[in-house]
Design an enzyme around this catalytic site. Structure first.
Site, PDB file in Angstrom:
ATOM      1  N   SER A   1      -7.838 -51.739 -67.412  1.00 27.09           N
ATOM      2  CA  SER A   1      -7.504 -50.787 -68.361  1.00 27.09           C
ATOM      3  C   SER A   1      -8.198 -50.165 -69.160  1.00 27.09           C
ATOM      4  O   SER A   1      -8.752 -48.941 -68.375  1.00 27.09           O
ATOM      5  CB  SER A   1      -6.567 -51.781 -69.714  1.00 27.09           C
ATOM      6  OG  SER A   1      -6.087 -51.119 -70.472  1.00 27.09           O
TER       7      SER A   1
ATOM      8  N   ASP B   1      -4.931 -44.031 -71.572  1.00 23.70           N
ATOM      9  CA  ASP B   1      -6.164 -45.041 -71.324  1.00 23.70           C
ATOM     10  C   ASP B   1      -6.209 -45.021 -69.688  1.00 23.70           C
ATOM     11  O   ASP B   1      -5.202 -44.369 -69.055  1.00 23.70           O
ATOM     12  CB  ASP B   1      -6.030 -46.558 -71.796  1.00 23.70           C
ATOM     13  CG  ASP B   1      -4.955 -47.353 -71.535  1.00 23.70           C
ATOM     14  OD1 ASP B   1      -3.992 -46.699 -70.678  1.00 23.70           O
ATOM     15  OD2 ASP B   1      -5.123 -48.563 -71.440  1.00 23.70           O
TER      16      ASP B   1
ATOM     17  N   ASP C   1      -5.395 -47.017 -67.510  1.00 19.32           N
ATOM     18  CA  ASP C   1      -4.283 -47.474 -66.601  1.00 19.32           C
ATOM     19  C   ASP C   1      -2.831 -46.686 -67.111  1.00 19.32           C
ATOM     20  O   ASP C   1      -1.754 -47.304 -66.635  1.00 19.32           O
ATOM     21  CB  ASP C   1      -4.103 -49.079 -66.394  1.00 19.32           C
ATOM     22  CG  ASP C   1      -3.646 -50.100 -67.600  1.00 19.32           C
ATOM     23  OD1 ASP C   1      -4.068 -49.606 -68.615  1.00 19.32           O
ATOM     24  OD2 ASP C   1      -3.096 -50.595 -67.569  1.00 19.32           O
TER      25      ASP C   1
END
Length: 451
Positions: free
Chosen positions: A104, A249, A251
């Site tokens: 992430s 972000d 992902d």
């Protein structure tokens, strides 16, 4: 012991559990569970595997594929695409599970694995526990992780049109009667999974798009860019005289926006707009313990309820399902619009805000007029080893005294991170200076007692 945190398994690549050996075992035992639960013995189970742009993703992808194939599971490889794309394509391909290789918003040297169920939602606790129990026996050496019968091995396939499928899915969430031809949009792709599809979706809907941080090299993901570093987006919006900025972000499941004046609109601001300014006003919104008190007050003024869940989009989803609502999210930018997607999706959430702008003919700053967040200070205290601050009576007494001190004017939240060895100290207060002072005092106390 559970290998799973609040959002899958995550850590430093090369250190247990994010090692090729462990990941191979994880793929194998997850495959075993899918084979055991397979309702159609004539058809092999299948999974969809996607990833973000981290260099270590290649290694993890190969290990997972080998593990699943060894267990007799077919693998559909889709390459670097946002996490919500994997959720969507898992449903689209009628796969038995989806797997995302990503950490992430973390730096490139971290990586992780998280799973989706066949319906594109987060894996159930029961399924996760079944995987964890089997994994424990394999890791401890009490069970094998090889396929005895070569005829039962799975295959793997590369899905070449996965990107186009997801782009069409995103565009389908935008009202057909509007387009973005009057907007200049700056999108910060975080050098992550949305580096290609994010700008393309906006361009295909007519926007004039300026893409930044859209050249991933495997190690520059989230590096002073994306939703955790909106300052570069703020600067770009002002420089280009853009109408709006969107930051993803690494992902692609979190979004932070910037208005035409360079002001950041976080997840709370996005929820406020979608709940109160859309054509269909929300019945209620599910936030988290981190949702600002200002959001609660603004929604109450509009006659909309706010329910608070534990931190994590999994718990927001559970709250939405329990209430039968469709809108929820976190200040960090996880936004769930369940009438559009089954999981948090930064691109789709951004499109819904742009749709409100098109529908109302208002700028982003106009849509947030009258919405005021209480000053909030968040201090992270890094520990060598994760412990619970509420196990220390001295800290409990300090937290209670501080809460009493600001009663009626704000609130205090102390919690463990679900993904890193951090204690998060959060204070909200009607006075910014007092807020900052109290948060740092409490963080220093945590450091002193727990270090």
């Amino acid at each position: 012991m559970s290998y799973f945190g609040t959002d899958g398994i995550r850590g430093l690549f090369g250190k247990f559990p994010i090692t090729p050996d462990f990941v191979l075992k994880l793929g194998y035992v997850t495959g075993q569970v899918l084979v055991e639960q397979n309702p159609n013995p004539k058809k092999k189970p299948s999974v969809v595997i996607g990833k973000d742009t981290r260099l270590s993703g290649y290694v993890i992808e190969a290990a997972l594929q080998a593990g699943f194939n060894s267990a007799g599971v077919d693998v559909h490889m889709i390459g670097p695409l946002p996490t919500p794309a994997i959720a969507h394509l898992t449903r689209s391909f009628h796969a038995d599970a989806g797997v995302v290789i990503s950490a992430s918003h973390n730096p490139y040297y971290d990586n992780g694995i998280k799973f989706f169920a066949a319906d594109g939602r987060k894996l159930s606790d029961e399924m996760q526990n079944a995987i964890n129990d089997k994994l424990k026996t394999v890791v401890e050496g009490h069970a094998d992780y090889t396929q005895d019968d070569p005829a039962q091995l799975g295959k793997h396939f590369r899905i070449n049109d996965a990107k186009g499928r997801y782009i069409e899915f995103c565009k389908g969430s935008f009202p057909y009667q509007y387009d973005l031809s009057n907007l200049t949009v700056v999108i910060d792709c975080a050098n992550g999974a949305g580096y290609s599809v994010g700008p393309r979706v906006l361009r295909e809907l007519g926007a004039n798009v300026i893409a930044i941080h859209n050249k991933p090299n495997g190690i520059n993901i989230n590096d002073n860019c994306g939703s955790t570093h909106p300052e570069t987006l703020q600067k770009a919006v002002l420089e280009h005289k853009a109408d709006v900025g969107i930051a993803l972000d690494g992902d692609g499941d979190r979004i932070i926006m910037v208005d035409e004046k360079g002001v950041v609109v976080d997840g709370d601001g996005i929820l406020y707009i979608l709940a109160t300014k859309s054509e269909a006003k929300a019945e209620g919104v599910v936030g988290t313990q981190m949702s600002n008190m200002g959001l609660q007050l603004a929604l109450e003024a509009a006659g909309i309820a706010l329910e608070r869940a534990k931190v994590g989009d999994r718990y927001v989803m559970q709250g939405l399902e329990a209430k039968g609502w469709i809108l929820g999210g976190e200040p960090s930018g996880h936004i769930l619009c369940l009438d559009k997607s089954r999981t948090g999706d930064a691109i789709i959430a951004g499109l819904q805000v742009l749709a409100v702008m098109a529908q109302t003919q208002k700028s982003l700053s106009q849509l947030t007029e009258g919405f005021k967040l209480l000053p909030q200070c968040l201090v992270n205290v890094r520990l060598e080893q994760m412990q619970d601050p509420y196990d220390f009576p001295e800290l409990v007494a300090a937290f209670e005294a501080a809460s009493k001190q600001i009663e009626g004017r704000g609130r205090i939240l102390i919690r463990k991170s679900g993904t890193e060895p951090l204690i998060r100290v959060m204070v909200e207060l009607d006075n910014a200076e007092e807020c900052d002072k109290l948060a740092h005092e409490l963080a220093d106390k945590v450091k002193q007692v727990m270090a």
